[in-house]
Scaffold this motif. Structure first.
Motif, PDB file in Angstrom:
ATOM      1  N   PRO A  46       2.550  -2.395   8.378  1.00  0.00           N
ATOM      2  CA  PRO A  46       3.869  -1.577   7.383  1.00  0.00           C
ATOM      3  C   PRO A  46       3.207  -0.788   6.378  1.00  0.00           C
ATOM      4  O   PRO A  46       2.170  -0.819   5.848  1.00  0.00           O
ATOM      5  N   PRO A  47       4.261   0.209   5.944  1.00  0.00           N
ATOM      6  CA  PRO A  47       3.727   0.988   4.734  1.00  0.00           C
ATOM      7  C   PRO A  47       3.894   0.286   3.744  1.00  0.00           C
ATOM      8  O   PRO A  47       4.405  -0.822   3.572  1.00  0.00           O
ATOM      9  N   LEU A  48       2.853   0.569   2.464  1.00  0.00           N
ATOM     10  CA  LEU A  48       2.923  -0.069   1.250  1.00  0.00           C
ATOM     11  C   LEU A  48       3.803   0.603   0.236  1.00  0.00           C
ATOM     12  O   LEU A  48       3.430   1.642  -0.450  1.00  0.00           O
ATOM     13  N   VAL A  49       5.081   0.220   0.205  1.00  0.00           N
ATOM     14  CA  VAL A  49       6.026   0.728  -0.646  1.00  0.00           C
ATOM     15  C   VAL A  49       5.745   0.604  -2.004  1.00  0.00           C
ATOM     16  O   VAL A  49       5.346  -0.601  -2.697  1.00  0.00           O
ATOM     17  N   PRO A  50       5.633   1.548  -2.972  1.00  0.00           N
ATOM     18  CA  PRO A  50       5.662   1.202  -4.446  1.00  0.00           C
ATOM     19  C   PRO A  50       6.525   0.797  -5.093  1.00  0.00           C
ATOM     20  O   PRO A  50       7.834   0.597  -4.814  1.00  0.00           O
ATOM     21  N   THR A  51       6.339  -0.387  -6.081  1.00  0.00           N
ATOM     22  CA  THR A  51       7.207  -1.111  -6.742  1.00  0.00           C
ATOM     23  C   THR A  51       7.255  -0.550  -8.087  1.00  0.00           C
ATOM     24  O   THR A  51       8.185  -1.159  -8.837  1.00  0.00           O
ATOM     25  N   SER A  52       6.339   0.391  -8.517  1.00  0.00           N
ATOM     26  CA  SER A  52       6.294   0.689  -9.812  1.00  0.00           C
ATOM     27  C   SER A  52       5.910   2.246 -10.051  1.00  0.00           C
ATOM     28  O   SER A  52       5.311   2.674  -8.922  1.00  0.00           O
ATOM     29  N   GLY A  53       6.137   2.720 -11.182  1.00  0.00           N
ATOM     30  CA  GLY A  53       5.668   4.206 -11.265  1.00  0.00           C
ATOM     31  C   GLY A  53       6.478   5.291 -10.491  1.00  0.00           C
ATOM     32  O   GLY A  53       7.742   4.827 -10.220  1.00  0.00           O
ATOM     33  N   VAL A  54       5.831   6.392 -10.050  1.00  0.00           N
ATOM     34  CA  VAL A  54       6.712   7.392  -9.465  1.00  0.00           C
ATOM     35  C   VAL A  54       7.100   6.813  -8.116  1.00  0.00           C
ATOM     36  O   VAL A  54       6.334   6.512  -7.332  1.00  0.00           O
ATOM     37  N   ASP A  55       8.185   7.207  -7.775  1.00  0.00           N
ATOM     38  CA  ASP A  55       8.793   6.913  -6.481  1.00  0.00           C
ATOM     39  C   ASP A  55       8.078   7.925  -5.245  1.00  0.00           C
ATOM     40  O   ASP A  55       7.975   9.093  -5.847  1.00  0.00           O
ATOM     41  N   TYR A  56       7.782   7.308  -4.375  1.00  0.00           N
ATOM     42  CA  TYR A  56       7.391   8.462  -2.935  1.00  0.00           C
ATOM     43  C   TYR A  56       7.599   7.619  -1.592  1.00  0.00           C
ATOM     44  O   TYR A  56       7.900   6.295  -1.601  1.00  0.00           O
ATOM     45  N   GLN A  57       7.582   8.302  -0.574  1.00  0.00           N
ATOM     46  CA  GLN A  57       7.951   7.720   0.668  1.00  0.00           C
ATOM     47  C   GLN A  57       6.412   7.557   1.156  1.00  0.00           C
ATOM     48  O   GLN A  57       5.526   8.456   1.345  1.00  0.00           O
ATOM     49  N   PRO A  58       6.031   6.092   1.296  1.00  0.00           N
ATOM     50  CA  PRO A  58       4.735   5.941   1.770  1.00  0.00           C
ATOM     51  C   PRO A  58       4.342   6.322   3.136  1.00  0.00           C
ATOM     52  O   PRO A  58       5.326   6.358   3.860  1.00  0.00           O
ATOM     53  N   VAL A  59       3.137   6.685   3.522  1.00  0.00           N
ATOM     54  CA  VAL A  59       2.771   6.831   4.473  1.00  0.00           C
ATOM     55  C   VAL A  59       2.345   5.600   5.445  1.00  0.00           C
ATOM     56  O   VAL A  59       2.230   4.558   5.045  1.00  0.00           O
ATOM     57  N   VAL A  60       2.667   5.925   6.950  1.00  0.00           N
ATOM     58  CA  VAL A  60       2.368   5.081   7.960  1.00  0.00           C
ATOM     59  C   VAL A  60       0.727   5.374   8.738  1.00  0.00           C
ATOM     60  O   VAL A  60       0.868   6.513   9.217  1.00  0.00           O
ATOM     61  N   THR A  61       0.016   4.635   8.468  1.00  0.00           N
ATOM     62  CA  THR A  61      -1.457   4.933   9.195  1.00  0.00           C
ATOM     63  C   THR A  61      -1.325   4.547  10.560  1.00  0.00           C
ATOM     64  O   THR A  61      -1.178   3.283  10.830  1.00  0.00           O
ATOM     65  N   LEU A  62      -1.621   5.400  11.547  1.00  0.00           N
ATOM     66  CA  LEU A  62      -1.563   4.869  13.044  1.00  0.00           C
ATOM     67  C   LEU A  62      -2.885   4.069  13.228  1.00  0.00           C
ATOM     68  O   LEU A  62      -3.895   4.210  13.055  1.00  0.00           O
ATOM     69  N   ASN A  63      -2.258   2.819  13.719  1.00  0.00           N
ATOM     70  CA  ASN A  63      -3.377   1.845  13.992  1.00  0.00           C
ATOM     71  C   ASN A  63      -4.291   1.412  12.745  1.00  0.00           C
ATOM     72  O   ASN A  63      -5.295   1.442  12.814  1.00  0.00           O
ATOM     73  N   GLY A  64      -3.590   1.601  11.414  1.00  0.00           N
ATOM     74  CA  GLY A  64      -4.416   1.450  10.268  1.00  0.00           C
ATOM     75  C   GLY A  64      -3.392   0.894   9.298  1.00  0.00           C
ATOM     76  O   GLY A  64      -2.319   0.246   9.534  1.00  0.00           O
ATOM     77  N   TRP A  65      -3.691   0.865   7.853  1.00  0.00           N
ATOM     78  CA  TRP A  65      -3.210   0.315   6.899  1.00  0.00           C
ATOM     79  C   TRP A  65      -3.697   1.114   5.589  1.00  0.00           C
ATOM     80  O   TRP A  65      -4.222   2.050   5.575  1.00  0.00           O
ATOM     81  N   THR A  66      -2.848   0.822   4.461  1.00  0.00           N
ATOM     82  CA  THR A  66      -2.953   1.470   3.179  1.00  0.00           C
ATOM     83  C   THR A  66      -3.886   0.680   2.336  1.00  0.00           C
ATOM     84  O   THR A  66      -3.446  -0.590   2.040  1.00  0.00           O
ATOM     85  N   LEU A  67      -4.785   1.061   1.485  1.00  0.00           N
ATOM     86  CA  LEU A  67      -5.436   0.103   0.612  1.00  0.00           C
ATOM     87  C   LEU A  67      -4.531  -0.238  -0.788  1.00  0.00           C
ATOM     88  O   LEU A  67      -4.287   0.539  -1.338  1.00  0.00           O
ATOM     89  N   PRO A  68      -4.322  -1.700  -0.725  1.00  0.00           N
ATOM     90  CA  PRO A  68      -3.716  -2.004  -2.068  1.00  0.00           C
ATOM     91  C   PRO A  68      -4.740  -1.582  -3.360  1.00  0.00           C
ATOM     92  O   PRO A  68      -5.935  -1.198  -3.323  1.00  0.00           O
ATOM     93  N   TRP A  69      -3.997  -1.517  -4.587  1.00  0.00           N
ATOM     94  CA  TRP A  69      -4.717  -1.067  -5.801  1.00  0.00           C
ATOM     95  C   TRP A  69      -3.946  -2.178  -6.695  1.00  0.00           C
ATOM     96  O   TRP A  69      -3.245  -2.713  -6.599  1.00  0.00           O
ATOM     97  N   ARG A  70      -4.869  -1.847  -7.924  1.00  0.00           N
ATOM     98  CA  ARG A  70      -4.196  -2.638  -9.403  1.00  0.00           C
ATOM     99  C   ARG A  70      -4.223  -1.395 -10.288  1.00  0.00           C
ATOM    100  O   ARG A  70      -5.170  -0.433 -10.308  1.00  0.00           O
ATOM    101  N   MET A  71      -3.358  -1.658 -11.212  1.00  0.00           N
ATOM    102  CA  MET A  71      -3.337  -0.989 -12.510  1.00  0.00           C
ATOM    103  C   MET A  71      -4.209  -1.426 -13.543  1.00  0.00           C
ATOM    104  O   MET A  71      -4.354  -2.774 -13.920  1.00  0.00           O
ATOM    105  N   ASN A  72      -5.121  -0.957 -14.181  1.00  0.00           N
ATOM    106  CA  ASN A  72      -6.023  -1.397 -15.170  1.00  0.00           C
ATOM    107  C   ASN A  72      -5.813  -0.257 -16.808  1.00  0.00           C
ATOM    108  O   ASN A  72      -6.267   0.594 -16.380  1.00  0.00           O
TER     109      ASN A  72
END
Length: 469
Positions: A46-72
């Motif tokens: 599933p796409p990684l939907v943003p929950t804070s910051g600037v809104d955008y339409q997340p991408v879907v990686t074909l047979n893949g995934w999006t790398l989670p991040w953290r804010m520091n």
């Protein structure tokens, strides 16, 4: 996001796990390294939907995934781990590759124009590596060419890359350290930078994938890294059909498909049933008034392309590379062509020694789509995959855009095969077929052949005469 996405950890198919880096070099202390998620699933997550910051339409990686991040603070932090991985190319065949965070290609990095990103790269390979951020505008010392503008990352060490994302668009990352070997082994990943303005060129569904290729001999697991052109497995995100997932979209959606080419040749990507507008390259966005219409778009080595369309026509629409040998698996380039050859007599003799021998290829290769033949372990047939009307007779760089009415905005699950309305499927004609009318061909003229002495400046006369040299 204030921390690594809880949605990614719980909702990404159950294959996501976390691992911590063991060592770090640079300005950031070991205690502050973000965890490094890994993915074991080979299906589209599933796409990684943003929950804070600037809104955008997340991408879907074909047979893949999006790398989670953290804010520091005001830095968006990611952690890539370069490591050996096992990747299922399609059911029945695994490859022993190199990649990032458990997969080849590595996870997609998503961020927003203007973000400050800090990317930790831990090297768990048996040799040095470095990461180049293809298409990004950044300080020279962060460009990732080992030996030129940074030290190579030794095995067991972690380096830190820090830069500001100065433009939105479609990018990728890959090694610039023993590049030929490491990219041939599958090391690459997608990098999407979303516009700061959420409304800029926004779409409803946004898909990404990388084109790559391997040369893996039948029964083998490790690619031949010295191959220059003679690859036998042409992949999208290290998958081949029927292992490539479909692009699932709702009727009426505005759709973007982005792809990058890290093979050794160009690929004309063709989509059936639609024309589209080329909207973006790795150099930036194509102005809307300059976007040009296509049904096929060629992508050269090292390039990125994106195209947009509105999903108006329901159905299961093929999308594939238009180089026909790139839609086949396990290509046997040394196989002879037997079209038109009568092999009945030699086949009978061969069966005395090998009773299961099957002569093939005398009427083309389509029969391979239906034949179940014994194969070496860990090898795919050249043609495979079935549709609702029989064998699809494809492999390699091939998938299906599945357009359906009534899908929820976040529904990317495979809807199955299209239910064609009555009277909309090609059918067999059972009536009379008139004989073709052919015009009488004129009698061929008699050719007048004569020998010419190449030592003379002009042709010798047809008869008699003398020619001076």
């Amino acid at each position: 996001m204030s921390d690594i996405s809880r949605r990614a950890l719980l909702g990404a198919g159950g294959g996501l796990a976390l691992a911590s880096a063991s060592m770090v070099s640079g300005r950031v202390q070991a205690a502050s390294i973000p965890e490094a998620p890994t993915m074991a699933e080979a299906t589209t997550q599933p796409p990684l939907v943003p929950t804070s910051g600037v809104d955008y339409q997340p991408v879907v990686t074909l047979n893949g995934w999006t790398l989670p991040w953290r804010m520091n603070g005001d830095w968006k932090e990611f952690h890539l781990v370069a490591e050996p991985v096992v990747r299922e190319l399609a059911p029945g065949m695994n490859a022993h590759l190199w990649g990032y965070n458990g997969q080849s290609p590595g996870p997609t990095i998503e961020a927003v124009e203007g973000d400050k990103v800090r990317i930790f790269v831990t090297n768990k390979l048996p040799e040095n590596t470095a990461v180049h951020w293809h298409g990004q505008i950044l300080p020279n010392g962060m460009d990732g060419v080992g030996g030129l503008n940074q030290p190579h990352i030794p095995p067991g060490k972690t380096f830190v890359y820090e830069f500001v994302l100065r433009k939105s668009g479609t990018f990728m990352y890959h090694p610039h350290s023993d590049e030929m070997v490491q990219m041939a082994m599958g090391m690459m990943g997608f990098f999407v930078v979303h516009p700061r303005d959420p409304a800029f060129r926004r779409v409803d569904r946004d898909f990404v994938f990388l084109l790559n290729a391997f040369d893996i001999e039948p029964g083998a697991y490790v690619p031949r890294v010295m191959t220059m052109l003679d690859f036998n497995l042409w992949c999208w995100n290290s998958r081949v059909f029927p292992g490539i997932d479909p692009f699932v979209v709702a009727k009426g959606d505005k759709v973007r498909i982005r792809f990058g080419n890290l093979t050794m040749t160009n690929h004309p990507i063709h989509m059936h049933g639609y024309d589209f507008k080329v909207s973006c390259t790795d150099g930036g966005w194509v102005p809307e008034n300059a976007a040009w219409p296509e049904v096929s778009i060629d992508v050269a080595v090292g390039q990125m392309r994106a195209f947009d369309f509105v999903a108006e026509h329901e159905g299961d629409w093929a999308i594939h590379c238009h180089k026909s040998h790139h839609t086949m698996n396990a290509m046997g380039h040394g196989v002879n062509t037997w079209i038109g050859v009568d092999k009945a007599a030699p086949a009978a003799r061969i069966r005395r020694l090998a009773p299961d021998y099957m002569p093939m290829g005398t009427a083309g290769m389509g029969e391979m789509g239906t034949m179940e033949m014994p194969l070496p372990e860990n090898t795919l047939p050249m043609m495979t995959g079935w549709g609702p009307f029989g064998p699809i007779e494809m492999g390699g760089m091939f998938s299906v855009v599945k357009v359906r009415e009534g899908l929820a905005a976040d529904d990317y699950s495979d809807p199955g095969w299209f239910d064609h309305p009555a009277g909309t499927v090609a059918y067999e004609w059972t009536g009379e077929i008139p004989e073709a009318t052919r015009a009488d061909a004129p009698a061929p003229e008699t050719a007048n052949y004569r020998a010419v002495d190449p030592r003379t400046r002009t042709n010798a006369p047809a008869s008699g005469g003398h020619h001076d040299h």
